[in-house]
Structures are given as C-alpha cells and as structure tokens.
Enzyme design. Sequence first.
Site, PDB file in Angstrom:
ATOM      1  N   ASP A  31     -42.525  -7.131  -7.292  1.00  0.00           N
ATOM      2  CA  ASP A  31     -41.131  -7.531  -7.196  1.00  0.00           C
ATOM      3  C   ASP A  31     -40.421  -7.014  -8.446  1.00  0.00           C
ATOM      4  O   ASP A  31     -40.989  -7.050  -9.545  1.00  0.00           O
ATOM      5  CB  ASP A  31     -41.004  -9.060  -7.095  1.00  0.00           C
ATOM      6  CG  ASP A  31     -39.650  -9.486  -6.547  1.00  0.00           C
ATOM      7  OD1 ASP A  31     -39.602 -10.055  -5.443  1.00  0.00           O
ATOM      8  OD2 ASP A  31     -38.624  -9.243  -7.227  1.00  0.00           O
ATOM      9  N   CYS A 261     -30.429 -15.827   7.590  1.00  0.00           N
ATOM     10  CA  CYS A 261     -30.673 -14.852   8.663  1.00  0.00           C
ATOM     11  C   CYS A 261     -29.608 -14.812   9.752  1.00  0.00           C
ATOM     12  O   CYS A 261     -28.995 -13.764   9.968  1.00  0.00           O
ATOM     13  CB  CYS A 261     -32.031 -15.132   9.289  1.00  0.00           C
ATOM     14  SG  CYS A 261     -33.375 -14.761   8.152  1.00  0.00           S
TER      15      CYS A 261
HETATM   16  P1  NAD Z   1     -35.517 -13.036  -0.599  1.00  0.00           P
HETATM   17  O1  NAD Z   1     -34.191 -12.699  -1.151  1.00  0.00           O
HETATM   18  O2  NAD Z   1     -36.039 -14.437  -0.701  1.00  0.00           O
HETATM   19  O3  NAD Z   1     -36.617 -12.086  -1.275  1.00  0.00           O
HETATM   20  C1  NAD Z   1     -36.466 -10.729  -1.433  1.00  0.00           C
HETATM   21  C2  NAD Z   1     -37.225 -10.306  -2.681  1.00  0.00           C
HETATM   22  O4  NAD Z   1     -37.224  -8.883  -2.768  1.00  0.00           O
HETATM   23  C3  NAD Z   1     -36.599 -10.805  -3.990  1.00  0.00           C
HETATM   24  O5  NAD Z   1     -37.578 -11.510  -4.735  1.00  0.00           O
HETATM   25  C4  NAD Z   1     -36.148  -9.537  -4.698  1.00  0.00           C
HETATM   26  O6  NAD Z   1     -36.241  -9.641  -6.104  1.00  0.00           O
HETATM   27  C5  NAD Z   1     -37.112  -8.522  -4.145  1.00  0.00           C
HETATM   28  N1  NAD Z   1     -36.656  -7.134  -4.228  1.00  0.00           N
HETATM   29  C6  NAD Z   1     -35.415  -6.629  -3.963  1.00  0.00           C
HETATM   30  N2  NAD Z   1     -35.427  -5.293  -4.111  1.00  0.00           N
HETATM   31  C7  NAD Z   1     -36.691  -4.950  -4.460  1.00  0.00           C
HETATM   32  C8  NAD Z   1     -37.329  -3.708  -4.716  1.00  0.00           C
HETATM   33  N3  NAD Z   1     -36.672  -2.545  -4.640  1.00  0.00           N
HETATM   34  N4  NAD Z   1     -38.646  -3.723  -5.033  1.00  0.00           N
HETATM   35  C9  NAD Z   1     -39.343  -4.883  -5.104  1.00  0.00           C
HETATM   36  N5  NAD Z   1     -38.777  -6.089  -4.870  1.00  0.00           N
HETATM   37  C10 NAD Z   1     -37.477  -6.102  -4.546  1.00  0.00           C
HETATM   38  O7  NAD Z   1     -35.493 -12.564   0.911  1.00  0.00           O
HETATM   39  P2  NAD Z   1     -36.282 -13.181   2.173  1.00  0.00           P
HETATM   40  O8  NAD Z   1     -35.603 -14.405   2.646  1.00  0.00           O
HETATM   41  O9  NAD Z   1     -37.732 -13.206   1.875  1.00  0.00           O
HETATM   42  O10 NAD Z   1     -35.977 -12.051   3.258  1.00  0.00           O
HETATM   43  C11 NAD Z   1     -36.588 -10.766   3.182  1.00  0.00           C
HETATM   44  C12 NAD Z   1     -36.329 -10.048   4.501  1.00  0.00           C
HETATM   45  O11 NAD Z   1     -36.951 -10.766   5.574  1.00  0.00           O
HETATM   46  C13 NAD Z   1     -34.844  -9.942   4.874  1.00  0.00           C
HETATM   47  O12 NAD Z   1     -34.639  -8.748   5.562  1.00  0.00           O
HETATM   48  C14 NAD Z   1     -34.651 -11.119   5.828  1.00  0.00           C
HETATM   49  O13 NAD Z   1     -33.595 -10.890   6.717  1.00  0.00           O
HETATM   50  C15 NAD Z   1     -35.980 -11.133   6.559  1.00  0.00           C
HETATM   51  N6  NAD Z   1     -36.375 -12.436   7.098  1.00  0.00           N
HETATM   52  C16 NAD Z   1     -36.142 -13.569   6.394  1.00  0.00           C
HETATM   53  C17 NAD Z   1     -36.559 -14.791   6.929  1.00  0.00           C
HETATM   54  C18 NAD Z   1     -36.297 -16.078   6.185  1.00  0.00           C
HETATM   55  O14 NAD Z   1     -36.418 -17.140   6.807  1.00  0.00           O
HETATM   56  N7  NAD Z   1     -35.952 -16.039   4.905  1.00  0.00           N
HETATM   57  C19 NAD Z   1     -37.221 -14.833   8.152  1.00  0.00           C
HETATM   58  C20 NAD Z   1     -37.475 -13.652   8.830  1.00  0.00           C
HETATM   59  C21 NAD Z   1     -37.047 -12.442   8.288  1.00  0.00           C
END
Ligand code: NAD
Length: 431
Positions: A31, A261
């Site tokens: 991350d 989402c």
């Molecule tokens: P989040 O914001 O909690 O986590 C994303 C992480 O990615 C952060 O810790 C950020 O620092 C890191 N990051 C960003 N750019 C980066 C890079 N270039 N290299 C390494 N790390 C990097 O997001 P989330 O809620 O886990 O969602 C992630 C994806 O999954 C999104 O596309 C979301 O739509 C999808 N999603 C989320 C959920 C949910 O319930 N939260 C469910 C299904 C799908």
Amino acid sequence: MSRVAVIGAGYVGLTTAACLADLGNDVIVVDTNREKVAQLLRNHVPFFEPGLSELVERNTKAKRLTFTTSYQEAVPGAEYAIIAVSTPEGEGGEADLSFVESAAGSIADSMDGPLVVVNKSTVPPLTGDMVSRVIGQRNAKHKADVVSNPEFLREGSAIQDFMHPDRVVIGGHDRAAAEKVAKLYEPLQAHILITPNIYTAEMVKYASNAFLAARISFINEIARICERVDADAKLVAEGMGLDKRIGPSYLDVGIGYGGSCFGKDVKALAALAERFDYHPELLNAVMDINRDQRMLVIDKLREGLDELQDKVVGLLGLAFKPNTDDLRDAPSMDIARVLLAAGTHVRAYDPAAMEGARVKLPAVEYTKDAYAVAAGADALVVVTEWNEFRHLDMARLKASMRRPVIVDGRNIYDPAVMRSHGFTYRGIGRD
Ligand code: NAD
C-alpha cells in the site's frame, strides 16, 4: 500454495489478503499509504471490520501475511498481483481510474517474470484492457495476463462474504489465466462463473450493485406512496419479500443507500452509458429517489419541530450502515450539513464512526452514548440501525428530552410502542 501480492490494504484488499493467507497462501500486501502500512506492521488494523484484526494477527504470526510500501518487495516472485485500490467517483461521475493505472505502472516496473494481474477493484468495462496496455508499454520483457475478478463482499460481514461467496466471477481474454485465478478460490467450493471475455465480468459487478440500489430506491418510492394512502411500507416490503420471485433482501424502507460503493457505482454506470450514447433513465431515477430520500428526514423534523433554527437535534448513528466505521457517502453527513446550515445544534453518537466524523464535521457535538445525545434534545433521528439502538430504555430517553420527537430513518421501532411511551414518532413510509 501460491505467492500472492495484493495491491491496496483497504476493506477489500486487506480482507482478500487475510483470507487468502488463511487458506494457506503466502501473501504480501503493498500500500502506498505509509501510515497504514506502519500500523499494519504493528498489528493494528486501521479501520473497523468485525473479525479482521484477529485474522490478520493469526496469519501475520504464521508468517503467511506481511505488509510493505514497496512494490519491489511485493511483486517479484509473485504468481498473482491482485489490484484492490480505490476507484472513487471522478469527474462527471465516471470512475476515477488513476489509482488503478498507477498500480498497473508500479506492477510493470517491478515484475520479474510472467504474472497474472487480477483486477478486484470495481471498474467499468475496458479497464482491464487499459491495465494490459499500461503494463505492456512499461515492461516488454515479461508477460502479464489481466483478469477481472470483481469483489462482492459487504463491509460489516467482509470475511464471511469472502469465505462463503454466492459466486465468484472471473473473466479474461486468456482462459488459462482465468482458470489460474479460479484455483485460488478452489478451497471455498463456491460457484465459479468464468466469462470468456473480460468486459462481461467487469459488467457483472456494476449491474449487481445497480440492481441492489434499484431495489432500495424502488421500495422507497413505494414508501412515498404508502405514506399518502395510509399503508405501512415496512409491512408492504415484508409482504413482497415473502414472494420467492422477489425475496426480502435490499427491500429496507428508510433513508436510502450510501457507502463506498452503491452511490459511485450507479453514477459510474450511468456515466459510462452516456459516453456510449445511451440515456439510462432507470439508473437516473434510482439516484434521484435516493438523494431525495435523505432529505425526507429534514421534512419530517420540520413537521415535528416547526422551526429548525436553535433546536437541538440528535443523530443516532453516523456510519452508512451498522457494523462499520465507513462514512463514505453516508446519509448522516448530508443530514447533519443541512441541519447545521439551518442553524440547528447537531449532536451525534455512533459506536464506531465518531473518529472519522469528527474530522469531516467538526461543528457537530459528539457524545458518549445514545442517552447523552438525547439529553435536552428537541428531536432524535435514527440514521444507522445499530443493534444497540434497538433496545434503548425508552422511558429514560423520553424523560431526558426537551421535546419527545423521534424520526426513525430506519424503521427500527414499533410506532404503537413509541406512541405509548409518549413520543411524537415518525417512521419512513408509515406514521
Ligand atoms: P479503500 O479506500 O478502503 O482502500 C484502498 C487502498 O488502496 C488504500 O489503502 C490506498 O492507500 C491504497 N492505494 C491507492 N492507490 C494505491 C497504489 N497505487 N498502490 C498501492 N496502494 C494504493 O477501498 P476499498 O473500500 O477497499 O475498495 C477498493 C475497491 O474495491 C474499490 O474499487 C471499491 O469500489 C471495490 N469494492 C469495495 C467494497 C467495499 O465494501 N468497500 C466492496 C466491493 C468492491
């Protein structure tokens, strides 16, 4: 067992990493957020998700799970790189793919052999091709097969959802790469759907979220009509849900959907449709109804209090749903902002989301529990249906309030019981 690099330590990335490690894989999470990685290296999960701390701790101790900020440490030697970075709302409502693009570039710069790149972030069709292109342009030496594998877990039950999925969807131009991703899920004995083109898999995720959001807006529209004809929308939803063709899920009458989402994904799908010259009338209606639904609480408060200025209104719950601390697109934030702008003194309590809320809305007074929210208040609004709000001592609550007005944005109380306690009670879709 496989070596897996997971890109992004958020709700999805960290859950995926911890679960895959628990299934015996060797997992390293990268991350770019240094503070987050530092916390994880100290065995602290930086957000609230039931059971995740324990799972992370167990697998870290067993040396199957580790964390880094360096792609050079994470990617070389890995068979899979799973992208789980944020895809927030971008300009014009389309998904902002800059984090995915940046992750693809960093993977390309650090890979040292053939790699299956799994896109787990929610992205519109054609994104997989973009990831392929970025990697191909930056690393001509090694082959990367890009596969879409959207995630369907829900915050609050993320581990359970990951370990017991209704289905696993995998799509790739290369069948062998898709089957290699399916291998990761073999121990779950889940229904695995492999789609022969990557765009189909990408689309399943958007279509699923849009459909669930549509169910919520549908029942909320029905609730608006119920209020006008003296029907009880909660019972209408129950009656509908008993029909096997319909089912009970996502038919909760209330102040609408929120979270990280549904809002952004429905918007992104609608924006994608417009880009391809299709006007998505149903998706637009889903979004309009949901926006208006949040403000219904304000209308009901105005009816109960006449004036909002100088009144004290308490919010029970801030997170967009129970069992999470996530405030992204939470109805509470919109409701609090409108109340503050109207000159209302806003108080709030949430079992998990107060730390984040203090940063987003410093003008709100945060209290230690639901009773402190109620003390001297003119009205209470149930914003999040946390279980602890279902069993409050109503006599104590009422005795401490200046005016016993309750707007139950999640219909968790029985209107007759609340009236018997002397409350002026307003539910959604039933009064
Ligand atoms: P989040 O914001 O909690 O986590 C994303 C992480 O990615 C952060 O810790 C950020 O620092 C890191 N990051 C960003 N750019 C980066 C890079 N270039 N290299 C390494 N790390 C990097 O997001 P989330 O809620 O886990 O969602 C992630 C994806 O999954 C999104 O596309 C979301 O739509 C999808 N999603 C989320 C959920 C949910 O319930 N939260 C469910 C299904 C799908």
